[in-house]
Enzyme design. Structure first.
Site, PDB file in Angstrom:
ATOM      1  NE  ARG A  31     -30.912  22.496  96.820  1.00 58.07           N
ATOM      2  CZ  ARG A  31     -32.013  23.224  96.651  1.00 58.07           C
ATOM      3  NH1 ARG A  31     -33.193  22.623  96.563  1.00 58.07           N
ATOM      4  NH2 ARG A  31     -31.957  24.541  96.571  1.00 58.07           N
ATOM      5  NE  ARG A  44     -26.490  18.583 107.575  1.00 54.04           N
ATOM      6  CZ  ARG A  44     -26.550  19.319 108.676  1.00 54.04           C
ATOM      7  NH1 ARG A  44     -25.738  19.073 109.681  1.00 54.04           N
ATOM      8  NH2 ARG A  44     -27.419  20.306 108.789  1.00 54.04           N
ATOM      9  CG  ASP A  82     -24.125  26.179 100.298  1.00 50.83           C
ATOM     10  OD1 ASP A  82     -24.104  27.427 100.329  1.00 50.83           O
ATOM     11  OD2 ASP A  82     -25.179  25.534 100.314  1.00 50.83           O
ATOM     12  CE1 TYR A 158     -29.541  32.506 100.297  1.00 55.22           C
ATOM     13  CE2 TYR A 158     -28.767  32.459  98.030  1.00 55.22           C
ATOM     14  CZ  TYR A 158     -29.607  31.977  99.020  1.00 55.22           C
ATOM     15  OH  TYR A 158     -30.506  30.977  98.747  1.00 55.22           O
TER      16      TYR A 158
END
Length: 369
Positions: A31, A44, A82, A158
């Site tokens: 990250r 963002r 991701d 997930y």
């Protein structure tokens, strides 16, 4: 057709991943392109998370932000993306707000039938390949570029939980209640991961990492049943696919957080990632020689929270980490990639991240007293 890319000038990461002795440990951070950087937060403000992932230009910009900020200190770039782009490619809707949320998770095996039988990986994930190619060219050979995928078990978790979960109750229930259906779903996910990772190398990735972030939620038996076979398939079939396509056989890293290191090592990857709860001296004894008698490279493993402890603590703990990895290799800096034991967290001061990198350069070069 193989892409033409600028010549790599810093191959420290690749040499360490091959098990070689290096002049110091290569270092990168999971990250490293993320919310702790003000330039990332600025981007963002005007772009949604998955919008960035799907825009090769924006993904390249985010990937390059830490490379520019920490010029000469980072030894790798990792493409901004991701792990959940794989479930998206399988037809599932995922929203990031702020964490991942699946609008229609899988509740029973019957729900799997809603997913397409065949996935055109080039069509569905081509934007990642474009971002890799653009980033590789933008890097101009400064450092290698890492591509990645989630592991089948973590992705399945997930897809069933519908987002993050403390207990993994829904997904683990599947393993016990629907073991055969679970295996069929894991096979389908694995098929896509293999194609996806091969495509990343074709697009320019020079090392691949598979993230099994939820491996530690499984007992050794369940890991061996529902995670390990699919991790092995990925390692074997990616290498075979690269060979068949006459693409570079790039190093493979597995980060199976919380899993037994000896089980993780048996999956057949060149490098295994360690979290901060493991002592590399113990791990080296367990993993050396597990596969074909070779030394498996270790990656890690500073506790990410150390970066909040101030300069004195960072220097002390990095020095201690370096000593342990040196001891694990008989006093040499060999078969080790320095990293945190998990991803860097949003509240870290970018200057403290810089100091961490500087300390790794300093103390990994030679054993320190």
């Amino acid at each position: 057709m193989t892409q033409e890319f600028p010549t790599l000038t810093n191959d420290l990461l690749l040499r360490a991943a091959r098990g070689e002795q290096t002049e110091r440990a290569p270092v990168w951070v999971m990250r490293q392109a993320g919310r702790y950087l003000p330039e990332f937060r600025k981007t963002r403000e005007t772009h949604e998370f998955f919008e960035i992932c799907r825009s090769p230009t924006l993904a390249t910009e985010i990937t390059m932000q830490p490379i520019r900020r920490y010029a000469g200190l980072l030894d790798a770039a990792i493409i901004f993306s991701d792990i959940l782009v794989v479930p998206q490619a399988m037809g599932m809707e995922v929203i990031m707000n702020p964490g991942p949320h699946f609008t229609d998770p899988l509740n029973t095996p019957a729900d799997v039938e809603k997913l397409p039988r065949e996935v055109d990986v080039e069509k569905e994930l081509g934007y990642v390949f474009e971002a890799l190619t653009l980033t590789r060219k933008t890097l101009a050979g400064q450092v290698p570029l890492i591509g990645f995928s989630g592991a089948p078990w973590t992705l399945m978790m997930y897809m069933i939980e519908g987002g993050g979960s403390q207990t993994r109750q829904k997904s683990k229930t599947w393993l016990f209640k629907y073991p055969e259906a679970s295996k069929q779903l894991l096979e389908r996910i694995t098929d896509i991961c293999v194609q996806y990772l091969i495509g990343q190398v074709k697009a320019g990735a020079q090392l691949l990492q598979v993230f099994d972030s939820n491996a530690g939620d499984l007992s050794p038996y369940d890991f061996s049943t529902f995670a390990l076979p699919y991790l092995k398939r990925i390692a074997d079939e990616v290498r075979e696919g690269l060979k068949t396509r006459q693409l570079p056989i790039v190093p493979l890293t597995l980060f199976a957080k919380g899993a037994s290191p000896s089980l993780a090592a048996s999956a057949g990857y060149d490098t295994i990632g360690l979290d901060w709860t493991l002592d590399p001296r113990d791990v080296a004894k367990l993993t050396d020689g597990v596969i074909d008698g070779r030394t498996i490279t270790l990656q890690g493993n500073l506790d990410p929270v150390v970066l909040y402890g101030g300069r004195e603590a960072i220097e002390r703990e990095v020095k201690r980490m370096c000593n342990m990895f040196h001891d694990a290799r008989g006093g040499a800096c060999k078969a080790w990639i320095a990293n945190l034991g998990h991803g860097i967290t949003p509240g870290v001061d970018p200057e403290d991240m810089k100091f961490f990198l500087e300390c790794v350069h300093k103390y990994s070069a030679v054993p320190s007293s």
